[in-house]
Design a protein around this motif. Structure first.
Motif, mmCIF file in Angstrom:
data_model
loop_
_atom_site.group_PDB
_atom_site.id
_atom_site.type_symbol
_atom_site.label_atom_id
_atom_site.label_comp_id
_atom_site.label_asym_id
_atom_site.label_seq_id
_atom_site.Cartn_x
_atom_site.Cartn_y
_atom_site.Cartn_z
ATOM 1 N N ASP A 40 32.599 6.488 0.979
ATOM 2 C CA ASP A 40 32.978 5.683 -0.051
ATOM 3 C C ASP A 40 32.161 5.363 -1.159
ATOM 4 O OD1 ASP A 40 34.811 4.917 1.884
ATOM 5 O OD2 ASP A 40 33.735 3.189 2.558
ATOM 6 N N LEU A 41 30.657 5.550 -1.033
ATOM 7 C CA LEU A 41 29.858 5.522 -2.291
ATOM 8 C C LEU A 41 30.004 6.662 -2.955
ATOM 9 C CD1 LEU A 41 26.234 4.379 -0.478
ATOM 10 C CD2 LEU A 41 27.859 2.908 -1.957
ATOM 11 N N LEU A 42 30.063 7.859 -2.446
ATOM 12 C CA LEU A 42 30.481 9.013 -3.501
ATOM 13 C C LEU A 42 31.677 8.771 -4.124
ATOM 14 C CD1 LEU A 42 29.088 11.767 -1.142
ATOM 15 C CD2 LEU A 42 28.146 11.325 -3.413
ATOM 16 N N ALA A 43 32.763 8.354 -3.674
ATOM 17 C CA ALA A 43 34.092 8.269 -3.969
ATOM 18 C C ALA A 43 34.019 7.127 -5.125
ATOM 19 C CB ALA A 43 35.173 7.613 -2.980
ATOM 20 N N ASP A 44 33.218 6.135 -5.034
ATOM 21 C CA ASP A 44 33.187 5.250 -5.968
ATOM 22 C C ASP A 44 32.413 5.880 -7.312
ATOM 23 O OD1 ASP A 44 34.231 3.151 -4.392
ATOM 24 O OD2 ASP A 44 32.290 2.310 -3.814
ATOM 25 N N VAL A 45 31.363 6.382 -7.142
ATOM 26 C CA VAL A 45 30.875 7.155 -8.108
ATOM 27 C C VAL A 45 31.625 8.022 -8.988
ATOM 28 C CG1 VAL A 45 28.769 8.707 -8.891
ATOM 29 C CG2 VAL A 45 28.535 6.892 -7.293
ATOM 30 N N ARG A 46 32.266 8.827 -8.158
ATOM 31 C CA ARG A 46 33.291 9.675 -9.027
ATOM 32 C C ARG A 46 34.262 9.125 -9.646
ATOM 33 N NH1 ARG A 46 34.228 12.027 -3.792
ATOM 34 N NH2 ARG A 46 32.628 13.275 -3.170
ATOM 35 N N GLY A 47 34.952 7.975 -9.051
ATOM 36 C CA GLY A 47 35.972 7.381 -9.810
ATOM 37 C C GLY A 47 35.825 6.219 -10.935
ATOM 38 N N LEU A 48 34.270 5.789 -10.916
ATOM 39 C CA LEU A 48 33.813 4.958 -11.903
ATOM 40 C C LEU A 48 32.887 5.599 -13.029
ATOM 41 C CD1 LEU A 48 33.268 1.983 -9.508
ATOM 42 C CD2 LEU A 48 35.199 2.272 -11.082
ATOM 43 N N ALA A 49 32.322 6.657 -12.642
ATOM 44 C CA ALA A 49 31.167 6.926 -13.543
ATOM 45 C C ALA A 49 31.706 7.396 -14.919
ATOM 46 C CB ALA A 49 30.551 8.501 -13.045
ATOM 47 N N ASP A 50 33.132 7.681 -15.303
ATOM 48 C CA ASP A 50 33.397 7.991 -16.600
ATOM 49 C C ASP A 50 33.777 6.485 -17.333
ATOM 50 O OD1 ASP A 50 35.805 7.878 -15.127
ATOM 51 O OD2 ASP A 50 36.482 9.386 -16.171
ATOM 52 N N ARG A 51 34.054 5.409 -16.537
ATOM 53 C CA ARG A 51 34.582 4.277 -17.052
ATOM 54 C C ARG A 51 33.312 3.107 -17.166
ATOM 55 N NH1 ARG A 51 39.162 3.037 -13.048
ATOM 56 N NH2 ARG A 51 38.742 4.997 -11.855
#
Length: 112
Positions: free
Chosen positions: A3-14
């Motif tokens: 979940d943490l990895l998915a959050d980072v992937r999904g939010l890093a560019d925003r």
């Protein structure tokens, strides 16, 4: 960890840089605390995020620079820990992937 990895992937560019760096520090802290419970692929993903964050924003990230040899040594140790927990036969897809990672990192890790 997934979940943490998915959050980072999904939010890093925003998100703003400072918030991304906070997320990466939390990701690293969680990975360190759960070291024996994360997969080699998850550990590699965490290391990649930490390295990329430090390279892009060293003043903000607050993380120490890790030499390529040291990072390879950590990945080798992590892969070996995970391989030890897998059954000997049949060779699973995860075991094959770990072996590939070991072969890739073997030279970079040096004598250790």
């Amino acid at each position: 960890m997934p979940d943490l990895l998915a959050d980072v992937r999904g939010l890093a560019d925003r998100l703003p840089e400072r918030e991304v760096n906070r997320m990466i520090r939390q990701l690293k802290k969680t990975a360190d605390e759960a070291a024996s419970h994360i997969t080699a692929l998850q550990g590699e993903a965490v290391d990649s995020w930490v390295a990329a964050t430090h390279a892009l924003h060293p003043a903000v990230s607050g993380s120490r620079s890790v030499s390529p040899a040291r990072a390879a040594q950590r990945r080798v140790r992590s892969a070996l820990r995970h391989l030890r927990r897998l059954p000997d036969r049949p060779l699973t897809r995860e075991a094959r992937r770990l072996i590939e990672l070991l072969e890739k990192d073997r030279g970079e890790a040096g004598g250790e």
